[in-house]
Design a protein around this motif. Sequence first.
Motif, PDB file in Angstrom:
ATOM      1  N   ASN A  82      31.447 -14.680  19.067  1.00 40.76           N
ATOM      2  CA  ASN A  82      30.843 -13.434  19.515  1.00 40.76           C
ATOM      3  C   ASN A  82      31.595 -12.239  18.935  1.00 40.76           C
ATOM      4  N   LEU A  83      32.909 -12.339  18.871  1.00 38.47           N
ATOM      5  CA  LEU A  83      33.710 -11.282  18.239  1.00 38.47           C
ATOM      6  C   LEU A  83      33.364 -11.152  16.759  1.00 38.47           C
ATOM      7  N   TYR A  84      33.108 -12.292  16.113  1.00 35.94           N
ATOM      8  CA  TYR A  84      32.707 -12.266  14.704  1.00 35.94           C
ATOM      9  C   TYR A  84      31.382 -11.528  14.544  1.00 35.94           C
ATOM     10  N   ALA A  85      30.428 -11.811  15.435  1.00 33.20           N
ATOM     11  CA  ALA A  85      29.130 -11.133  15.374  1.00 33.20           C
ATOM     12  C   ALA A  85      29.290  -9.639  15.624  1.00 33.20           C
ATOM     13  N   GLN A  86      30.212  -9.256  16.502  1.00 34.84           N
ATOM     14  CA  GLN A  86      30.458  -7.838  16.752  1.00 34.84           C
ATOM     15  C   GLN A  86      31.012  -7.148  15.509  1.00 34.84           C
ATOM     16  N   SER A  87      31.890  -7.837  14.788  1.00 33.78           N
ATOM     17  CA  SER A  87      32.460  -7.237  13.577  1.00 33.78           C
ATOM     18  C   SER A  87      31.379  -7.033  12.515  1.00 33.78           C
ATOM     19  N   ILE A  88      30.445  -7.979  12.401  1.00 33.25           N
ATOM     20  CA  ILE A  88      29.326  -7.835  11.461  1.00 33.25           C
ATOM     21  C   ILE A  88      28.463  -6.642  11.854  1.00 33.25           C
ATOM     22  N   ASN A  89      28.148  -6.540  13.143  1.00 33.82           N
ATOM     23  CA  ASN A  89      27.303  -5.453  13.627  1.00 33.82           C
ATOM     24  C   ASN A  89      27.981  -4.098  13.440  1.00 33.82           C
ATOM     25  N   ASN A  90      29.294  -4.047  13.695  1.00 34.19           N
ATOM     26  CA  ASN A  90      30.036  -2.791  13.504  1.00 34.19           C
ATOM     27  C   ASN A  90      30.066  -2.380  12.037  1.00 34.19           C
ATOM     28  N   HIS A  91      30.174  -3.373  11.157  1.00 37.28           N
ATOM     29  CA  HIS A  91      30.151  -3.086   9.712  1.00 37.28           C
ATOM     30  C   HIS A  91      28.804  -2.494   9.306  1.00 37.28           C
TER      31      HIS A  91
ATOM     32  N   ASN B 271      19.172   0.062   5.075  1.00 36.71           N
ATOM     33  CA  ASN B 271      18.120  -0.575   5.871  1.00 36.71           C
ATOM     34  C   ASN B 271      18.597  -0.919   7.278  1.00 36.71           C
ATOM     35  N   VAL B 272      19.723  -0.331   7.689  1.00 40.80           N
ATOM     36  CA  VAL B 272      20.243  -0.559   9.041  1.00 40.80           C
ATOM     37  C   VAL B 272      19.462   0.297  10.033  1.00 40.80           C
ATOM     38  N   ASN B 273      18.913  -0.336  11.045  1.00 40.66           N
ATOM     39  CA  ASN B 273      18.256   0.370  12.143  1.00 40.66           C
ATOM     40  C   ASN B 273      19.319   0.666  13.189  1.00 40.66           C
ATOM     41  N   THR B 274      19.740   1.928  13.279  1.00 41.70           N
ATOM     42  CA  THR B 274      20.865   2.269  14.152  1.00 41.70           C
ATOM     43  C   THR B 274      20.558   1.998  15.622  1.00 41.70           C
ATOM     44  N   VAL B 275      19.315   2.240  16.032  1.00 40.10           N
ATOM     45  CA  VAL B 275      18.952   1.986  17.432  1.00 40.10           C
ATOM     46  C   VAL B 275      19.072   0.498  17.741  1.00 40.10           C
ATOM     47  N   ALA B 276      18.535  -0.335  16.840  1.00 40.28           N
ATOM     48  CA  ALA B 276      18.616  -1.785  17.044  1.00 40.28           C
ATOM     49  C   ALA B 276      20.063  -2.261  16.990  1.00 40.28           C
ATOM     50  N   ALA B 277      20.860  -1.678  16.094  1.00 39.93           N
ATOM     51  CA  ALA B 277      22.263  -2.088  15.971  1.00 39.93           C
ATOM     52  C   ALA B 277      23.062  -1.698  17.213  1.00 39.93           C
TER      53      ALA B 277
END
Length: 246
Positions: free
Chosen positions: A15-24, A205-211
């Motif tokens: 889950n921490l890994y997924a958070q780092s991807i999302n933050n990037h 192409n990052v959707n900030t609301v979705a992110a």
Amino acid sequence: MDRFLYIAMSGAKENLYAQSINNHNLANADTHGFRQALADAYTAPVRGPVYPSRDYVQVGNEAIDFTPGPLQSTGRDLDVAVRGEGFIAVQAADGGEAYTRAGNLHVDSVGILRTERGLPVLGDGGPIAVPPFESILIGTDGTITVRPQGAAPNTLAAVERIRLVKPDTDNLMRTDDGLIRAKDGQPVPPDADVQVVTGMLEGSNVNTVAALTRLMELSRHFEMQVKMMDTADSLEQTSNQLLGIS
């Protein structure tokens, strides 16, 4: 110790890994031509002498979302956006070939056409060199035409053509320098079907609301995993107390 603790721990770790991807992705929401990364995870069942009722979480290969970003008008002659699928070929810092969608270009002091990051843009014969010019125009096929410095207004000269490619996205990966490269390391041949639009740039192409929504979801999932670890620890302490009763 109950293996339930390790199950919860593996979930929190990934889950921490997924958070780092999302933050990037969020950090690059304003980066021209950026393609968001997707965190890929799957379950790995635990096999053994007991009933197979537990699954660990394993991380797969990082995937890239190649959905095009929105086009932004700039009116600048050296700003280009790739229309539809395709990439601009550039020379990476290590000398290898890489690909980008960021088309905010400029000509340096020695006449080399470069990206915003300073990477040379590649043509059919290598890095593109542009002679001193009064005006410059990039055609839809990537052809660079200039009016040489001191020449008559109707004197135009074709300099070179930007190498536009359309590789198979399954053969692409993002390296540590943030560039897209071919997994097999082989240069991708130019594709005449790829076109660019002058005076425009492609956004991320990052959707900030979705992110941001995803960020809150991941935070709640991580908190749940931590609570599960606390529960496993509490159960372990209770078991030890019961075993200690004579």
